[in-house]
Structures are given as structure tokens and as C-alpha cells.
Write a protein that holds these residues in place. Sequence first.
Motif, short mmCIF file in Angstrom:
data_model
loop_
_atom_site.label_atom_id
_atom_site.label_comp_id
_atom_site.label_asym_id
_atom_site.label_seq_id
_atom_site.Cartn_x
_atom_site.Cartn_y
_atom_site.Cartn_z
N THR A 453 1.97 4.47 7.29
CA THR A 453 3.39 4.26 7.00
C THR A 453 4.06 3.59 8.19
OG1 THR A 453 4.04 6.45 7.83
CG2 THR A 453 3.50 6.27 5.49
N PHE A 466 7.25 0.23 4.99
CA PHE A 466 6.04 -0.13 4.25
C PHE A 466 5.09 1.04 4.27
CE2 PHE A 466 1.64 -1.74 4.45
CZ PHE A 466 1.56 -2.38 3.22
N GLU A 467 4.35 1.24 3.17
CA GLU A 467 3.35 2.30 3.10
C GLU A 467 2.17 1.82 2.28
OE1 GLU A 467 2.98 7.09 2.07
OE2 GLU A 467 4.75 5.95 1.41
N ILE A 468 0.96 2.16 2.73
CA ILE A 468 -0.24 1.83 1.98
C ILE A 468 -1.22 2.99 2.14
CG2 ILE A 468 -1.34 0.60 3.90
CD1 ILE A 468 -2.54 -1.31 1.76
N GLU A 504 -2.68 2.50 -3.14
CA GLU A 504 -1.26 2.58 -3.47
C GLU A 504 -0.46 1.97 -2.33
OE1 GLU A 504 -1.37 6.80 -5.95
OE2 GLU A 504 -1.01 6.79 -3.78
N SER A 505 0.53 1.17 -2.66
CA SER A 505 1.35 0.55 -1.62
C SER A 505 2.79 0.46 -2.08
CB SER A 505 0.82 -0.85 -1.27
OG SER A 505 0.93 -1.72 -2.40
N SER A 506 3.69 0.48 -1.12
CA SER A 506 5.12 0.33 -1.44
C SER A 506 5.81 -0.30 -0.25
CB SER A 506 5.75 1.70 -1.75
OG SER A 506 5.68 2.56 -0.64
N ASP A 523 6.49 -1.43 -5.69
CA ASP A 523 5.31 -0.56 -5.64
C ASP A 523 4.16 -1.24 -6.37
OD1 ASP A 523 6.38 2.20 -4.59
OD2 ASP A 523 7.82 1.57 -6.11
N SER A 525 -0.10 -0.23 -7.47
CA SER A 525 -1.22 0.71 -7.41
C SER A 525 -2.41 0.13 -8.15
CB SER A 525 -0.84 2.06 -8.01
OG SER A 525 -0.51 1.94 -9.38
#
Length: 642
Positions: A453, A466-468, A504-506, A523, A525
Motif C-alpha cells: 500500500t 495505491f494498493e496491490i 487485486e489492485s486499487s 479497482d 481484480s
Amino acid sequence: MLMNENLFRKLIPLIVLLLVCGSLNGQLSLTDDTIRINDVNITPKQISSDQPGYKFFEIDKTILKDYSLYSLTDLLNGSTPLYIKHYGSGGTATSSFRGTSAGHTLVNWNGININDPMLGQSDFSLIPSGMLDNVMVCFGGASMDLGNGGIGGVINLENEPSWESNTTAELTSAVGSFGRYNGLLKVNTGNDNLQSVTKAYVAYSKNNYPYIDEYAVPEPTIAIREHNQVVQKNFMQEIYYRKSKNILSARFWYQTTQRNLPGSLLYGYSGEKQNDNAFRTIINYDFFKGKNKYFLTAAWMRSDMNYLSTAYSLESKNKVNTMVFKSGLAKSLGEYTRLKVIFNEEMNMVESNNYLENKKRSNASLTLSAERKKGKRLATAILFRETLDNNRFLIPDFSAGIEYRILPDEEQFIKLNASRNSKIVSLNDLYWNPGGNPDLKNEYALSYELGYTFKKRISSASNTGFEIGWFKNYIRDLIQWQSHPEFSWWIAQNIGRVNTSGLESSVYYQYSEGKLEIQINADYSYTNAVSLDPETNGNQLIYVPKNQANGVFRFGYSNFYSIWRTDYVDNVFTSQDNAVQLDGYMLNDFLSGIKLNFSGLLIDLSLRIENLFNVRYQTIEYYPQPGRSFLFSLSLRNNTDK
């Protein structure tokens, strides 16, 4: 399997060691509320999660308000990367977390499991979003802090007081396409010590939308969806009393839903109707002694479900009473370590004409968890749970997580967790007549997750993040209903083995300055969910899309606001051999409104257009979804601001 268990044995000692001597200092918050002052250095925030290393997603309160006249189905569809499978507007709706089944999703109301013990799952279409104050989605191993069985994850529904010394009333009503009418009333009153919250919700819809019957003979025709009416009523009363830091609360929730079920396009209408009634009550006491926090919770829930099919002379009557007692404490062990102990006991009593006799089941669990947060960089957590199911001890479940700040002064974190989670067999799988199997074993899963993150404040007016993450689930002893050579009916058996994995990413961007507000969220996935059974080895599970994405653009200036949402779902297979599939689809929704203030009365007018481009699609084969529709809403609220 042996390799997975060996990996666990290697991970657990490492995490225990980090738990004892790890260091962490700061807190990562989902919202940035820091006040910027010139020439002042802002130190990194501490990690806020009670379980470092896990993935959580809290639905923004603004989004929750946007969907206050919609069901939990629409809220989750419109704000999360979950895949929601439903039988059309008002029809039964369930979720798929990371390729798992609906029975692997745990639904909690203020910490109490409300999944139907007969089915082992919840119908999201029966839960109005307007009755809720917070919705938290916990993925994978993050679910274990709230209960067992959420192999895919947990959806935690919460109600909370505002503790304001005034009285507010808000009335929201709407009228829309296909004979839709909705109304929601909220009344909050009280002071710093006593609060009362009352909510009432009503909804009616004919759901008589046009669709193209692709299976009509000799050629497809335009038809009207009939026998699809839904009537829903909800009432909730909340009472909170606070003395010092101790809080006593009582919540009561009654709901009733009557539905006509139109049937599939393949078989047509069979006179199906379903009535669902539920009453839930929770009494909770949170109190402190020294630095330790304690809680006591008692809950009683009653549900009645009656199903009727006149064409097939079927009538199903089901009554369930559930009693829950839950208690726990959180104790500080020094300055940086916290220990939690939670005891949960649940009793289910079922009367059903689908069972040979009335059934009772009790289970109890004891959960021990610890979290270590010291220094600036590192946090660790570990959890163990022992469950007693009908006087039989199960193999203990556990989870462990690590969260590490990559750079000392940056909001960048690496997260890692591993868990073993069991799901207790549903009562229908055990006792349904015919086909139930009392000898079934509980399902269980070994799960791993690795994530990253990043958060960055670009300027005083804007920030981004950002998150993955990568996940892997090994689900074993999966229960499936299949035909048996010795019987003419299907029976429940532990024959399934499933591996699910994916990414998963956002990403988000927020800008706010003066009267202008802009927010962008996206998002994506990817889910690879395959069966390991000999006949379907390597095939994607049915109704699990490999690719799914959504994006939301929010714009506000002064009293005006607009929202554009796009949702893409890949094709899904409807047969285990992957020979038949439903086409993927992309939906677009648009909402625009204005907020006005007249002498203490706040007015919110909005128009929502759903499925803007009138896309034809299905989420379940032979059940067409509605095309373009409109909803006009009006909200009135007394202004108590001084």
C-alpha cells in the motif's frame, strides 16, 4: 497439501518472534484528516488496523448515503470489487469473495453472525443500506477476528450513535422506473449520555421491466418481466447510554419482505412466492477497568421463511431461533503489546418441514490474539481459535500477519499474512430431506496473502493512494451436492477441492479546495478459481469472473454534485466443463443532484440513471436484468448547525 502445511510451520515461528521483539511506531489511516501548518514537520501516522498485515475496506459514508434507498446488493456492487450474483431486481443475491462460494462469506451485524444457519449464507437483497451507519469489508484472513467460516471474507454491518445534544430528522423518498417507490426515515435525539436512533424503511417495486427473450421460438421477442413484485418493510430502534467511557446499548431490528418469483426464461412462471420475516435484538455493554477493556453481548434472532410454488405443489416452512452470547477483553501487556480474548457461544433451533425432525445445534469458540506495535516500521499479529461444535473439538484455526513500513518517513507498507480457517457445515447440508448427510466434515482453507500500500499527500488540496495484493486459497473438503448411483436424488458430499488465486489492485485521487471537490477511484481484480476434481480438473469455477473492474468519478462544486460509475464484469461459465458461458458486460450509472438550505431545512434533490446505455446482461443464466432505469429522490433534513 504437505507443502502448504510445511510453509505454515515455517511462517508461524517467524511471526511469533516478530510479535515479541518487533517494532512499530506510526499509524496508517484510511482517511487523511491532518491539519497542515507551515514550518511544522508531520510525523508518520501509526498503523491503525487491529490486525497488522491484513486487507480491510471501509465503505465511505458519502457512498453509503448515496445508496441509502438501495439494498446491500447494490451498495456492494457499486462500491467494492466483489462479484455479486443475483436473480434480478429484488431477487436473492449473494457474493463471491476471491473465487469462493456464497457460504464462505460471513455477514456480521455489530459483531454478531447473521448468516442463516440453514443455508449458511445471507441474502443481501433483504438488507437495506439505509439501516446501516458503517460497512466494513474484511478480506481473507482478516475475517478471523470477527468469527470463523469467512474463508473469502467478512462483511461487517455496524450501527453507532452520534453523541450530539440535539434532535435531527431526515426523510428520503424516491420514485423510479418499473413501479418503484422507496422511503426512509431517520430520527436521532439525545445528549452526551443518552441517545436514541429510530429508522424506518419501506420499498415497493413491480419490477415489470422489458427484456429480450433470446430463448423464444421461433425467434427472440421483446417481453415484459411479470410476477416480479417486491414489498419490503424495515424498522430499527437503537438506544445508547454512556457513563464515563462505559457504554450500554440495545438494538432491535424487524424486517419483512414479500416477493413474487418470476422464474427462469427456460421454465417460466410456476406460481412461486417467498415471504421472509426476521427479528434481531442485540444488547451490548462495553466497559473499562484500569487499562483493560471488556465487553458483554447477548443476542436473540428469529427468522421465518415460507416458500410456495403452486405449479409444483411445493410449500416450504422454516423457522429458526438463534441465541448468541459473546464476551471478551483487550488487555495491554506493557506499552506496545495488546492481548485479546474472545468467547462466543451460539445455539440454533430449527423447525422445518424439510427436516425429518426439529434440530438443535450449539457451538462455542475461544479466540486468543495478540498484536505488537513498537517503533516506526514494524507491526505483527497472531490469532488462535479453538471451536467446540456439538461437543466435538475441531482442529484449531489460526492466522498471523506482518506489516512493515518500507521507508521511515513514507506511507508505504508491505503486508503479509497466512491463515487456516474452517467453515462449519450448514444445517441444510446435514439434515435436508432427502439428500442431507450427517457425516459431512467441515470445510477448511489454507490462505496466504501479500500486499503493498502507498499513500501520498501531493499538496494541501490533493492526495493519492495505491494498493496491490496477491492471494492464494487452498480449500479442502468442499461440500457439493451431486447425484449418487444408489439414489434417485442428489446428496451432499465432501468431494470438492478448489484452489483460488489472483491479484487485486486499487487506486484513488482526491482534490478539495474551496467549493471544488474531485474524487477518482478505480479497482481491478483477477481471480483464477479452479476445481481439482478429476472430472473438472483445471476448469474455472462456475459464476466466478476472471476479470472485474470498476471506476468512479465524483465531482462537486458548491451545492452541485455528479457521480459517474463504470463497472466491467468478464464472462462467467455456467457449466462445470466450461462449455457454456454468460457474456461479460459493462454498465454505466450516472447521478446528479443539488443541495439547498432554506431556513434550517436541508434539501437534497437528485436524479440517478442506471444502466445508462441500456445494456442487456445476466448474472445468472436465464434471469434477465433490467435495462435503463431512472430514480428521482428527495431528501429533507432539519439543520441543527448553529
